[in-house]
Design an enzyme around this catalytic site. Structure first.
Site, PDB file in Angstrom:
ATOM      1  CB  VAL A   1      50.330  47.011  39.368  1.00 26.70           C
ATOM      2  CG1 VAL A   1      51.833  47.192  39.189  1.00 26.70           C
ATOM      3  CG2 VAL A   1      49.621  46.986  38.028  1.00 26.70           C
TER       4      VAL A   1
ATOM      5  CD  GLU B   1      49.901  34.901  38.423  1.00 30.00           C
ATOM      6  OE1 GLU B   1      48.742  34.620  38.104  1.00 30.00           O
ATOM      7  OE2 GLU B   1      50.173  35.780  39.258  1.00 30.00           O
TER       8      GLU B   1
ATOM      9  CG  ASP C   1      52.335  38.525  36.618  1.00 32.85           C
ATOM     10  OD1 ASP C   1      51.102  38.557  36.743  1.00 32.85           O
ATOM     11  OD2 ASP C   1      53.112  39.042  37.445  1.00 32.85           O
TER      12      ASP C   1
ATOM     13  CE  LYS D   1      51.551  41.627  38.567  1.00 33.39           C
ATOM     14  NZ  LYS D   1      52.445  40.733  39.309  1.00 33.39           N
TER      15      LYS D   1
HETATM   16  N1  HSE Z   1      52.597  35.674  40.343  1.00 34.98           N
HETATM   17  C1  HSE Z   1      52.611  37.054  40.706  1.00 34.98           C
HETATM   18  C2  HSE Z   1      54.025  37.401  41.118  1.00 34.98           C
HETATM   19  C3  HSE Z   1      51.633  37.321  41.837  1.00 34.98           C
HETATM   20  O1  HSE Z   1      54.850  36.501  41.269  1.00 34.98           O
HETATM   21  O2  HSE Z   1      54.330  38.581  41.261  1.00 34.98           O
HETATM   22  C4  HSE Z   1      51.204  38.735  41.953  1.00 34.98           C
HETATM   23  O3  HSE Z   1      50.618  39.251  40.796  1.00 34.98           O
END
Ligand code: HSE
Length: 431
Positions: free
Chosen positions: A132, A190, A201, A205
Site C-alpha cells: 500500500v 498495472e 487495486d 489496498k
Molecule cells: N498500479 C498501481 C497504482 C501501482 O497505480 O497505484 C502501485 O500499486
C-alpha cells in the site's frame, strides 16, 4: 556480525530496485542495523533480459524451489505479483520455516486469511509494507506508531494511476481516454489497467488498511467498488466550478456500530488536503482517537519507492530473526464495537447529480417533485447551458440522503419522457 540470507522471487521492476538497494546500501544498512543482509539467490522465469542492475549470474535461477528449499535462506521476498504461483511459493516458504516479505496486495486481500493463519501457526511473519502506498510507511505507522489508537476512519487515495488520470482531466482538460493513454505511456498502470481504473487495486489496498485499523480482513465481495471509467470531463469541470475535486477514494469508516468499506469516485472540497494530492501521488488520511487526524503522503508507485518499503520489511524481519522474536498478532486486533458491515444501499451521503433534461418549462419542477417524494432535499441547482427544446445538463448538490432512496428517485426521474440520458450521481465526503 549476524548475516541474514534473503531469496528474491521476482526480478522485475520492484525486484530490480530491491537488488540495487541491497547492493548499493549494503554497508549503510549494516552500519545502521548491525546485521548483514545478504542476497543469496534471485529467481525469475526470465533470467536473460537486460535489467538496470548487474548481478552475478551464479545468483540467478529459474527454479523457485532452489530458494524455497535452501535451508540457509531465512527470508523470501515474493515480488512476482498475481495469485498463482505466488500463493504456492509463500505457502511452501512458510512451511519450510522462512519469513516472508511481499508487495502482493491482490494476494493478501484475497488469500490473506489463510496465509496469515499459516504464518501464525509456523511462528513466522508476513510483512507487506510495499503493498500500500509504495514507499509511504503507512503499514508500520498503523501497526506500530499508532499502536495505542483506535481508528474512526481511513480515506485513501491509493491508486496512483487513477489519481493521475483525474488530475490530468482536472488540470489539463484531458478526456478520460486521453488521460488513460498518458498513464499507460508513463508505465505506472498495472499490466491490466482495468484493475486501476475500475477501483479493484484500491479495494485490495483498502482491505489491508481495514485489516490493520479495524482487525477485519474484509473480502473483496464485501467492499463496494466503483471505478472512474464513467467519470466525464464535464463532471470534473462542473465539480470544480462548485468548489470540489473528484478523487477515487478508498474509504473505511465507522458509523455507530457499523463499518462502511467502499471505493468510488468522490467529490471532496477543493481546500481539503486530499484535493492537493495530484498525479501519481498517494495519500492516506487517518482519523484516530489519540493522535487525531493524520495524513501520510508520497509517491504511490515507482521502482525505488516500492523497493524502499520491501527493504524496510527485510530489515525488520532480519532484526526479529536475530533477536528470536516472533510478533504473533502484528498488533492487529478485532474492533469488537463493530457489529456489521453497512451495505451501500444503507449509507447516507451528500451527492452531486447531473441530469440531462429537455430545456422546457416545468422540467425542474418535475425532477424536484420526484426528489421530494423520496424525502431528498436539494442544496443547490444550476442549469449549465441554454438550448431551447434540447437536452441540457442540470447539476444539483443534494443534502444527506440514503443511497437507496436516491437510487429509487433517479430511476423514476430517468423514466420521465424529457430526460435524455441516464442521470449521473457521485457521492460527496466532507472527510
Ligand atoms: N498500479 C498501481 C497504482 C501501482 O497505480 O497505484 C502501485 O500499486
Amino acid at each position: 556480525m549476524k548475516k541474514i540470507n534473503v531469496g528474491l522471487i521476482g526480478f522485475g521492476n520492484v525486484g530490480s530496485g530491491v537488488v540495487k538497494i541491497l547492493r548499493d546500501k549494503k554497508a549503510y544498512l549494516r552500519d545502521k542495523i548491525g546485521i548483514e543482509i545478504n542476497l543469496s539467490k534471485i529467481c525469475d522465469k526470465d533470467i536473460t533480459a537486460k535489467r538496470n542492475v548487474k548481478v552475478d549470474r551464479a545468483l540467478l535461477t529459474r527454479n523457485a524451489e532452489e530458494i524455497i528449499n535452501d535451508p540457509k535462506i531465512d527470508i523470501i521476498a515474493e515480488l512476482i505479483g498475481g495469485i498463482h504461483p505466488a500463493k504456492e511459493y509463500i505457502t511452501a516458504a512458510l512451511k519450510k520455516g522462512k519469513s516472508v516479505v511481499t508487495a502482493n496486495k491482490a494476494l493478501l486481500a484475497q488469500e490473506g486469511r489463510e496465509l496469515f493463519a499459516l504464518a501464525g501457526d509456523r511462528n513466522k511473519n508476513i510483512y507487506f509494507e510495499a503493498s500500500v502506498g509504495a514507499g509511504i510507511p503507512i503499514i508500520k505507522s498503523l501497526r506500530e506508531g499508532l499502536v495505542a489508537n483506535k481508528f474512526y476512519s481511513i480515506f485513501g487515495i491509493v491508486n496512483g494511476t487513477s489519481n493521475f488520470i483525474l488530475s490530468e482531466m482536472s488540470e489539463n482538460n484531458r478526456t478520460f481516454k486521453d488521460a488513460l493513454g498518458q498513464a499507460k505511456l508513463r508505465g505506472f498502470a498495472e499490466r491490466d489497467a482495468s484493475l486501476d481504473i475500475e477501483g479493484i487495486d484500491s479495494a485490495h489496498k483498502l482491505a489491508l488498511l481495514t485489516y490493520l485499523c479495524f482487525g477485519r480482513l474484509v473480502g473483496l465481495d464485501e467492499i463496494f467498488i466503483e471505478g472512474i471509467s464513467e467519470i466525464s470531463l464535464a463532471d470534473v469541470n462542473y465539480a470544480k466550478e462548485l468548489g470540489f475535486q473528484i478523487k477515487l477514494l478508498a474509504i473505511a469508516k465507522k458509523e455507530g456500530d457499523e463499518l462502511e468499506v467502499r471505493v468510488h469516485p468522490t467529490l471532496i472540497p477543493k481546500n481539503h488536503l486530499l484535493s492537493s494530492v495530484t498525479g501519481i501521488f498517494n495519500a492516506i488520511y487517518v482519523s484516530s482517537d489519540l493522535a487525531g487526524n493524520l495524513l501520510f503522503y508520497g509517491p504511490g508507485a515507482g521502482q525505488t519507492c516500492a523497493a524502499s518499503a520491501v527493504v524496510a520489511d527485510l530489515v525488520d524481519l532480519a532484526k526479529d530473526i536475530q533477536s528470536g522474536l516472533f510478533r504473533p498478532t502484528l498488533n492487529v486486533v478485532v474492533d469488537k464495537s463493530i457489529r456489521k458491515l453497512r451495505k451501500i444501499d444503507e449509507i447516507e451521503s451528500r451527492y452531486y447529480i447531473r441530469f440531462m433534461a429537455l430545456d422546457k418549462p416545468g422540467m425542474l419542477a418535475k425532477i424536484s417533485g420526484v426528489l421530494a417524494k423520496f424525502g431528498i432535499s436539494i442544496a443547490s441547482v444550476t442549469q449549465k447551458e441554454r438550448h431551447k427544446a434540447q437536452v441540457v445538463p442540470i447539476v444539483m448538490i443534494i443534502h444527506e440522503a440514503k443511497e437507496k432512496n436516491l437510487r429509487a428517485a433517479l430511476a423514476e426521474i430517468d423514466r420521465l419522457g424529457a430526460i435524455g440520458q441516464k442521470s449521473i450521481a457521485i457521492r460527496m465526503e466532507e472527510v
